[in-house]
Design a protein around this motif. Sequence first.
Motif, PDB file in Angstrom:
ATOM      1  N   SER A  44       0.479  -0.999   0.006  1.00 28.34           N
ATOM      2  CA  SER A  44       0.580   0.617  -0.361  1.00 28.34           C
ATOM      3  C   SER A  44       0.590   1.422   0.426  1.00 28.34           C
ATOM      4  O   SER A  44       2.066   1.159  -0.048  1.00 28.34           O
ATOM      5  CB  SER A  44      -1.005   0.217   1.809  1.00 28.34           C
ATOM      6  OG  SER A  44      -0.484   0.412   2.758  1.00 28.34           O
ATOM      7  N   LYS A  45       0.234   2.034  -0.641  1.00 29.99           N
ATOM      8  CA  LYS A  45       0.948   3.758  -0.168  1.00 29.99           C
ATOM      9  C   LYS A  45       1.597   3.806   1.026  1.00 29.99           C
ATOM     10  O   LYS A  45       3.019   4.095   1.364  1.00 29.99           O
ATOM     11  CB  LYS A  45       0.114   5.017  -0.587  1.00 29.99           C
ATOM     12  CG  LYS A  45       0.656   6.222  -1.528  1.00 29.99           C
ATOM     13  CD  LYS A  45       0.504   7.046  -1.401  1.00 29.99           C
ATOM     14  CE  LYS A  45       0.194   8.557  -2.365  1.00 29.99           C
ATOM     15  NZ  LYS A  45      -0.461   9.848  -2.418  1.00 29.99           N
ATOM     16  N   THR A  46       0.466   3.549   2.222  1.00 36.39           N
ATOM     17  CA  THR A  46       1.060   3.732   3.598  1.00 36.39           C
ATOM     18  C   THR A  46       2.055   3.238   3.823  1.00 36.39           C
ATOM     19  O   THR A  46       2.679   3.084   5.004  1.00 36.39           O
ATOM     20  CB  THR A  46      -0.043   3.629   4.330  1.00 36.39           C
ATOM     21  OG1 THR A  46      -1.052   2.514   3.988  1.00 36.39           O
ATOM     22  CG2 THR A  46      -1.208   4.501   4.171  1.00 36.39           C
ATOM     23  N   ALA A  47       2.106   2.555   3.260  1.00 38.43           N
ATOM     24  CA  ALA A  47       3.329   1.440   4.115  1.00 38.43           C
ATOM     25  C   ALA A  47       4.967   1.744   3.201  1.00 38.43           C
ATOM     26  O   ALA A  47       5.600   1.199   3.394  1.00 38.43           O
ATOM     27  CB  ALA A  47       3.211  -0.012   3.776  1.00 38.43           C
ATOM     28  N   GLN A  48       5.067   2.273   2.344  1.00 34.87           N
ATOM     29  CA  GLN A  48       6.301   2.891   0.625  1.00 34.87           C
ATOM     30  C   GLN A  48       6.967   3.828   2.252  1.00 34.87           C
ATOM     31  O   GLN A  48       8.737   3.234   1.920  1.00 34.87           O
ATOM     32  CB  GLN A  48       6.304   3.922   0.214  1.00 34.87           C
ATOM     33  CG  GLN A  48       4.875   2.980  -0.603  1.00 34.87           C
ATOM     34  CD  GLN A  48       4.907   1.548  -0.698  1.00 34.87           C
ATOM     35  OE1 GLN A  48       6.660   2.075  -1.917  1.00 34.87           O
ATOM     36  NE2 GLN A  48       4.677   0.877  -1.733  1.00 34.87           N
ATOM     37  N   ASP A  49       6.893   4.501   3.177  1.00 37.65           N
ATOM     38  CA  ASP A  49       7.961   5.186   4.268  1.00 37.65           C
ATOM     39  C   ASP A  49       8.384   4.378   5.092  1.00 37.65           C
ATOM     40  O   ASP A  49      10.121   4.375   5.011  1.00 37.65           O
ATOM     41  CB  ASP A  49       7.098   6.599   4.920  1.00 37.65           C
ATOM     42  CG  ASP A  49       8.388   7.039   5.686  1.00 37.65           C
ATOM     43  OD1 ASP A  49       8.737   7.843   5.012  1.00 37.65           O
ATOM     44  OD2 ASP A  49       8.129   6.744   6.696  1.00 37.65           O
ATOM     45  N   SER A  50       8.004   3.270   5.385  1.00 33.91           N
ATOM     46  CA  SER A  50       8.518   2.637   6.527  1.00 33.91           C
ATOM     47  C   SER A  50       9.092   1.650   5.611  1.00 33.91           C
ATOM     48  O   SER A  50      10.345   0.894   5.990  1.00 33.91           O
ATOM     49  CB  SER A  50       7.489   1.344   7.048  1.00 33.91           C
ATOM     50  OG  SER A  50       6.600   1.086   6.529  1.00 33.91           O
ATOM     51  N   LEU A  51       8.909   0.850   4.087  1.00 35.81           N
ATOM     52  CA  LEU A  51       9.860  -0.128   3.364  1.00 35.81           C
ATOM     53  C   LEU A  51      10.727   1.157   3.196  1.00 35.81           C
ATOM     54  O   LEU A  51      11.982   0.802   3.642  1.00 35.81           O
ATOM     55  CB  LEU A  51       9.000  -0.113   2.035  1.00 35.81           C
ATOM     56  CG  LEU A  51       8.230  -0.887   2.095  1.00 35.81           C
ATOM     57  CD1 LEU A  51       7.332  -1.276   1.229  1.00 35.81           C
ATOM     58  CD2 LEU A  51       8.684  -2.454   2.918  1.00 35.81           C
TER      59      LEU A  51
END
Length: 294
Positions: A93-100
Amino acid sequence: MERSSKKNSKGKQEKDMYHVIHKVPYGDSPYVKAKHAQLVEKDPEAAIVLFWKAINAGDRVDSALKDMAVVMKQLDRTEEAIEAVKSFRILCSKTAQDSLDNVLIDLYKKCGKIEEQIELLKRKLRLIYQGEAFNGKPTKTARSHGKKFQVSVKQEISRLLGNLGWAYMQKSNFMMAEVVYRKAQMIDPDSNKACNLGLCLIKQARYDDAYLVIQDVLQGRLSGYDDLKSRKRAEELVMELKSRQPLLESSDLVGLDDDFVKGLEQLMDEWGPLRSKRLPIFEEISQFRDQLAC
């Protein structure tokens, strides 16, 4: 019936306690099995296989990819973890990109890919400067060791700059590291970054400047000064200062990353009016230009 009800209630409580203790989610899906293998059975190889199954099955892909990368890192399969994150993050998801991105930074650090680490840190900073990373909000929710907490724009920028400064230190680009650390300390100062800045100044044979920075830690002027690790490190740096001779090696004179510094300032100029309404911290950042040690 009453005895059966109490027995069922006790069984549910024990089951709930099991999941709390082992931090294993409920269910019987591939992701749940992977977490069980990772946290309960302590079998990282089996966990990786099950995480792959979870990703292929579309089962909690965000968490499965991040968790798998962490387990791979523990097994020194860092290069494989990097490729996995880069290849399969499109499924997340888009919200997971920062943590990735944060996972990738840790992986780059682990295997010594300094250039890749620097570029990713710069990209994350640019997203914040453009008002994209926090969706225009002053805080975001982060998670550490299973606990959620709020992170402000100030804290996130300072954290990223601190990581960027350390990456430049690994390249022996001490002048650029100093610029980045001073910018970070202007935004959200703390003892750990002060120690790193002190070390950076020592590497440039600027011993008086380094002593002043380290004294801020020892005299309790910065947050985190009561952390024993930071105080011990500050004391060790003072001892190193006393043992040093004021001679600057020519090899230490690695220049500033002028393009990056100018790029940041250009971004600030272009986006300043928009950001000033939502993220006032950027006005503080822009004041740092006159203090750059070029």
